[in-house]
Design a protein around this motif. Structure first.
Motif, short mmCIF file in Angstrom:
data_model
loop_
_atom_site.label_atom_id
_atom_site.label_comp_id
_atom_site.label_asym_id
_atom_site.label_seq_id
_atom_site.Cartn_x
_atom_site.Cartn_y
_atom_site.Cartn_z
N ALA A 60 1.00 -1.40 0.02
CA ALA A 60 0.09 -0.04 -0.06
C ALA A 60 0.81 1.24 0.16
O ALA A 60 2.10 1.49 0.45
N LYS A 61 0.15 2.42 -0.26
CA LYS A 61 0.88 3.53 -0.31
C LYS A 61 0.14 4.60 0.56
O LYS A 61 -1.11 4.47 0.76
N LEU A 62 1.24 5.26 1.20
CA LEU A 62 0.38 6.36 2.18
C LEU A 62 0.63 7.69 1.91
O LEU A 62 1.62 8.09 1.67
N LEU A 63 -0.58 8.50 2.19
CA LEU A 63 -0.49 9.98 1.98
C LEU A 63 -0.48 10.61 3.45
O LEU A 63 -1.30 10.31 4.16
N ARG A 64 0.50 11.49 3.45
CA ARG A 64 0.58 12.25 4.95
C ARG A 64 0.28 13.60 4.84
O ARG A 64 0.60 14.16 4.01
N VAL A 65 -0.72 13.73 5.72
CA VAL A 65 -1.23 15.24 5.83
C VAL A 65 -1.04 15.74 7.22
O VAL A 65 -1.47 15.22 8.19
N ASN A 66 -0.84 17.06 7.04
CA ASN A 66 -0.49 17.53 8.63
C ASN A 66 -1.89 18.37 8.92
O ASN A 66 -2.80 18.42 8.37
N ARG A 67 -1.48 18.98 10.07
CA ARG A 67 -2.68 19.60 10.93
C ARG A 67 -3.43 20.73 10.19
O ARG A 67 -4.50 21.04 10.09
N ARG A 68 -2.48 21.37 9.11
CA ARG A 68 -3.00 22.44 8.35
C ARG A 68 -3.49 22.05 7.03
O ARG A 68 -3.98 22.67 6.27
N GLY A 69 -3.57 20.60 6.95
CA GLY A 69 -4.26 20.01 5.53
C GLY A 69 -2.98 20.05 4.48
O GLY A 69 -3.28 19.95 3.31
N GLN A 70 -1.87 20.35 4.91
CA GLN A 70 -0.90 20.46 3.58
C GLN A 70 -0.23 18.95 3.34
O GLN A 70 -0.18 18.11 4.17
N VAL A 71 0.16 18.70 2.37
CA VAL A 71 0.85 17.44 1.88
C VAL A 71 2.08 17.64 1.09
O VAL A 71 2.43 18.90 0.48
N ARG A 72 3.05 16.74 0.79
CA ARG A 72 4.14 16.88 0.28
C ARG A 72 3.80 16.91 -1.55
O ARG A 72 3.01 15.88 -1.80
N PHE A 73 4.12 17.59 -2.16
CA PHE A 73 4.08 17.66 -3.54
C PHE A 73 5.05 18.38 -4.24
O PHE A 73 5.72 19.28 -4.11
N ASP A 74 5.78 17.58 -5.05
CA ASP A 74 7.06 18.00 -5.85
C ASP A 74 6.78 17.64 -7.22
O ASP A 74 6.59 16.64 -7.79
N GLU A 75 7.43 18.76 -8.13
CA GLU A 75 7.42 18.60 -9.60
C GLU A 75 6.01 17.89 -10.18
O GLU A 75 6.14 17.31 -10.90
N GLY A 76 5.06 18.79 -9.57
CA GLY A 76 3.66 18.24 -10.16
C GLY A 76 3.24 17.08 -9.82
O GLY A 76 2.33 16.37 -10.12
N VAL A 77 3.78 16.24 -8.63
CA VAL A 77 3.52 15.17 -8.24
C VAL A 77 3.19 15.00 -6.77
O VAL A 77 4.08 15.45 -5.94
N LEU A 78 2.15 14.31 -6.42
CA LEU A 78 1.74 14.21 -5.07
C LEU A 78 2.50 12.83 -4.57
O LEU A 78 2.49 11.92 -5.09
N ILE A 79 3.24 13.45 -3.50
CA ILE A 79 4.18 12.18 -2.78
C ILE A 79 3.43 11.21 -1.92
O ILE A 79 2.83 11.73 -0.83
#
Length: 301
Positions: free
Chosen positions: A37-56
């Motif tokens: 499985a793949k995991l999306l991490r979201v902080n308390r502000r609703g921010q995610v890691r996003f680099d070069e147009g790709v959701l990490i």
């Protein structure tokens, strides 16, 4: 005037990931899928890691060896299970859904973020049963919470209406809230009350916010709005532009009737975040269903 309908699907309604509802209650299937499985991490502000147009996304095994009770199951993509988890220590190139929607966000990213943020926001405040205060624990891959006695609760969604008021011809009513930047106008909206139909909510909210009596109410479409966990239900209605505007509830600073030509000119420039100082009319960004509704109305004729 030609029939008024949306000319496109609102941005946050374009999810393409299989939500895989039958798997949620299958603990064994969730456990078997966790290894890849793949995991999306979201902080308390609703921010995610996003680099070069790709959701990490990370490997779920980096979080735990088995499905983690703090994670929520988002669905399945190409046979791979997708999960999300709250991560207060998230680092890297961070952005949020509102910022991403100002650029070229794809349907996959919009759908994953909308679902993850709405679910995680609900879990943040659902640790205790509202009826008796009993502790609740996560169930069904994060799609419900259950008490020791077996009482089950499901994610709360707050329905709200948003309505484009027009005169049946070439003019539309747009309004500005007290806290918004000068010249930023949008549609009127409000939450549905208990025991109230959507149509009656439209009538009540339009009267409360600007004092107008609306008629010919028609449904247009909907969009999730995970700020924190709403569902926006879009409508159009007709009102008399000669009826005086009355701002009685304190939410609206000003409102005015704009012509289709004025709206088209503002749309051509872009959303409010891209327009320069001194613009007469600024319109909401593409993340909001309000943008889709206004664009659809402006395209008539």
């Amino acid at each position: 005037m030609p029939a008024f309908q949306l000319n496109g699907v609102p941005l946050l309604s374009r999810s393409v990931v299989d939500r895989a509802e039958p798997i949620r209650g299958d603990a064994q299937a969730l456990k078997e899928g966790w290894g890849s499985a793949k995991l999306l991490r979201v902080n308390r502000r609703g921010q995610v890691r996003f680099d070069e147009g790709v959701l990490i996304l990370d490997a779920a095994l980096e979080l735990s060896a088995e499905p983690n009770p703090d994670a929520v199951f988002l669905g399945v993509e190409d046979g791979v299970h997708l999960w999300a988890v709250r991560d207060a220590e998230l680092e890297g190139r961070l952005t949020d859904l509102r910022a991403l929607a100002g650029g070229a966000i794809d349907d996959r990213t919009a759908g994953l973020l909308s679902t993850a943020i709405a679910l995680l926001n609900w879990h943040d405040k659902a640790g205790y049963n509202g009826a008796d205060g009993a502790v609740t624990t996560v169930s069904k891959g994060g799609w419900s919470r259950i008490t020791e006695s077996g009482y089950e609760e499901f994610p709360r969604i707050d329905p709200a209406v948003i309505c484009l008021i027009h005169d049946g011809g070439d003019r539309v009513l747009l309004a500005r809230q007290q806290s918004w930047p000068k010249s930023l106008f949008s549609l009127l909206a409000g939450f549905v009350e208990a025991g109230e139909s959507l149509e009656r909510c439209v009538e009540r909210e339009m009267r409360e916010e600007v004092g107008l009596d609306v008629r010919e109410i028609s449904y247009l479409g909907s969009q999730p709005w995970p700020f924190p966990r709403s569902l926006m239900l879009g409508f159009a209605a007709v009102a008399d532009p000669e009826q005086p505007l009355v701002f009685s509830d304190g939410e609206i600073a000003e409102a005015d009737w704009f012509t289709r030509a004025q709206v088209r000119e503002a749309l051509a420039v872009g959303d409010w975040s891209k327009q320069g100082e001194g613009a007469q009319l600024l319109l909401p960004g593409s993340i909001s269903i309000a943008r889709t509704i206004v664009e659809s109305w402006a395209a008539i004729g």
